[in-house]
Design an enzyme around this catalytic site. Structure first.
Site, PDB file in Angstrom:
ATOM      1  N   GLU A 144      25.765 -31.019 -24.322  1.00  0.00           N
ATOM      2  CA  GLU A 144      24.623 -31.303 -25.189  1.00  0.00           C
ATOM      3  C   GLU A 144      24.612 -30.320 -26.357  1.00  0.00           C
ATOM      4  O   GLU A 144      24.052 -29.213 -26.237  1.00  0.00           O
ATOM      5  CB  GLU A 144      23.323 -31.149 -24.406  1.00  0.00           C
TER       6      GLU A 144
ATOM      7  N   GLY B 177      17.122 -34.014 -29.683  1.00  0.00           N
ATOM      8  CA  GLY B 177      15.816 -34.334 -30.261  1.00  0.00           C
ATOM      9  C   GLY B 177      15.801 -34.406 -31.785  1.00  0.00           C
ATOM     10  O   GLY B 177      14.733 -34.425 -32.395  1.00  0.00           O
TER      11      GLY B 177
ATOM     12  N   ASN C 145      16.008 -37.688 -18.792  1.00  0.00           N
ATOM     13  CA  ASN C 145      15.306 -36.403 -18.713  1.00  0.00           C
ATOM     14  C   ASN C 145      13.962 -36.583 -19.415  1.00  0.00           C
ATOM     15  O   ASN C 145      13.889 -36.592 -20.635  1.00  0.00           O
ATOM     16  CB  ASN C 145      16.166 -35.326 -19.407  1.00  0.00           C
TER      17      ASN C 145
ATOM     18  N   GLU D 110      16.834 -26.025 -23.802  1.00  0.00           N
ATOM     19  CA  GLU D 110      15.433 -25.671 -24.062  1.00  0.00           C
ATOM     20  C   GLU D 110      15.004 -24.516 -23.170  1.00  0.00           C
ATOM     21  O   GLU D 110      14.238 -23.640 -23.578  1.00  0.00           O
ATOM     22  CB  GLU D 110      14.532 -26.907 -23.857  1.00  0.00           C
TER      23      GLU D 110
ATOM     24  N   LYS E  77      11.430 -34.726 -19.534  1.00  0.00           N
ATOM     25  CA  LYS E  77      10.862 -33.476 -20.053  1.00  0.00           C
ATOM     26  C   LYS E  77       9.362 -33.388 -19.724  1.00  0.00           C
ATOM     27  O   LYS E  77       8.941 -33.759 -18.636  1.00  0.00           O
ATOM     28  CB  LYS E  77      11.133 -33.357 -21.554  1.00  0.00           C
TER      29      LYS E  77
ATOM     30  N   HIS F 188      19.436 -26.260 -19.071  1.00  0.00           N
ATOM     31  CA  HIS F 188      19.137 -27.022 -20.290  1.00  0.00           C
ATOM     32  C   HIS F 188      18.887 -26.044 -21.442  1.00  0.00           C
ATOM     33  O   HIS F 188      18.280 -24.987 -21.248  1.00  0.00           O
ATOM     34  CB  HIS F 188      17.918 -27.913 -20.066  1.00  0.00           C
TER      35      HIS F 188
ATOM     36  N   SER G 254      20.279 -36.982 -28.650  1.00  0.00           N
ATOM     37  CA  SER G 254      19.924 -38.118 -29.516  1.00  0.00           C
ATOM     38  C   SER G 254      20.625 -39.423 -29.148  1.00  0.00           C
ATOM     39  O   SER G 254      20.969 -40.223 -30.014  1.00  0.00           O
ATOM     40  CB  SER G 254      20.163 -37.772 -30.985  1.00  0.00           C
TER      41      SER G 254
END
Ligand code: PGA
Length: 260
Positions: A166, A172, A7, A96, A9, A94, A212
């Protein structure tokens, strides 16, 4: 099978995306046992990256899709447009997007229905916050997210489906969950899906871990039978890391082959 999904991003532009895609292609060359690899560049790079992935072993994924099939939805990309670009997979829900862009369960459910209608393989993201985990609510939260995705009836038939567990606190941050945490949650997700859609065959649903993942910890996750692959963010735009993650998946696949 093991699947590695990158991904990318908003981290790389068109030129860098093309170079990365080429690098991933080379990383797979000459290997007899390879994982399934899906790369998800940003929308602006899909056409150029497609020129490299077409007729290769790499699948092309999108990081999102709009919740309408077509029409007035400024700034979004529809599944129809993605189909036209040769995209085969789409990341949906996702964290985010849920947390920073107000994406709701209802929107994700609509996107899932459209993806399946247009034969785009969904990669459905679920995961709890640090607070929810500390309060002992992680499983409850993830189960609710999974259930919300199946709130409306969708005809999946034999269509494949990916889930990505996730945990939000692991994305991250450099602090991945433990493989044991992932295995435990994957079992919960698998069980929930089985109850919701009993007609799914075992091979139809793959559950990946994300958060991560890097070249150092990838093998510890990939060697677990419950972990069908990994969804990689930050490390997927670093070619040397991506190469080693692919190697780790090949090693994990080889060791399962040698056991059978
Ligand atoms: P990360 O991101 O690997 O950088 O933690 C994973 C993801 O957001 O899919």
């Amino acid at each position: 099978m093991k699947t590695i999904i990158g991904n990318w991003k908003m981290n790389v532009g068109v030129r860098e995306s093309v170079a990365l895609a080429r690098g991933v292609l080379y990383a797979l060359r000459g290997k007899s046992v390879v994982p399934e690899v899906v790369i998800c560049p940003s929308f602006i790079a899909l056409s150029e990256v497609r020129k490299i992935t077409a007729k290769s072993r790499i699948a092309l994924g999108s990081q999102n899709s709009g919740f309408l099939e077509t029409g007035a939805l400024t700034g979004e990309i529809s599944v129809r447009q993605l189909e036209e670009l040769g995209v085969s997979h789409v990341i949906l829900g996702h964290s985010e997007r849920r947390q920073l862009l107000g994406e709701t369960n209802e929107m994700i459910q609509k996107k899932l229905a459209l993806a399946v209608k247009h034969q785009l393989i969904p990669i459905l993201c679920v995961g709890e916050t640090r607070e929810e985990r500390e309060q002992g609510k992680a499983k409850e939260v993830v189960i609710a997210q999974v259930k919300a995705m199946f709130a409306e009836k969708i005809s999946f038939k034999k269509f494949p489906l990916f889930f990505a567990y996730e945990p939000i606190w692991a994305i991250g941050t450099g602090k991945a969950a433990t493989p044991a945490d992932a295995v435990e949650m994957h079992q919960v997700i698998r069980q929930t899906i089985k109850e919701l859609v009993p007609s799914f065959s075992e091979k139809q649903v793959s559950i990946l871990y994300g958060g991560s993942i890097d070249s150092k910890n990838a093998y510890a996750f990939l060697r677990e039978q419950e972990v069908d692959g990994v969804l990689v963010g930050g490390a997927s735009v670093k070619l040397s890391q991506m190469r080693e993650i692919i190697d780790a998946a090949s090693d994990a696949l080889e060791s399962t082959l040698s056991l059978t």
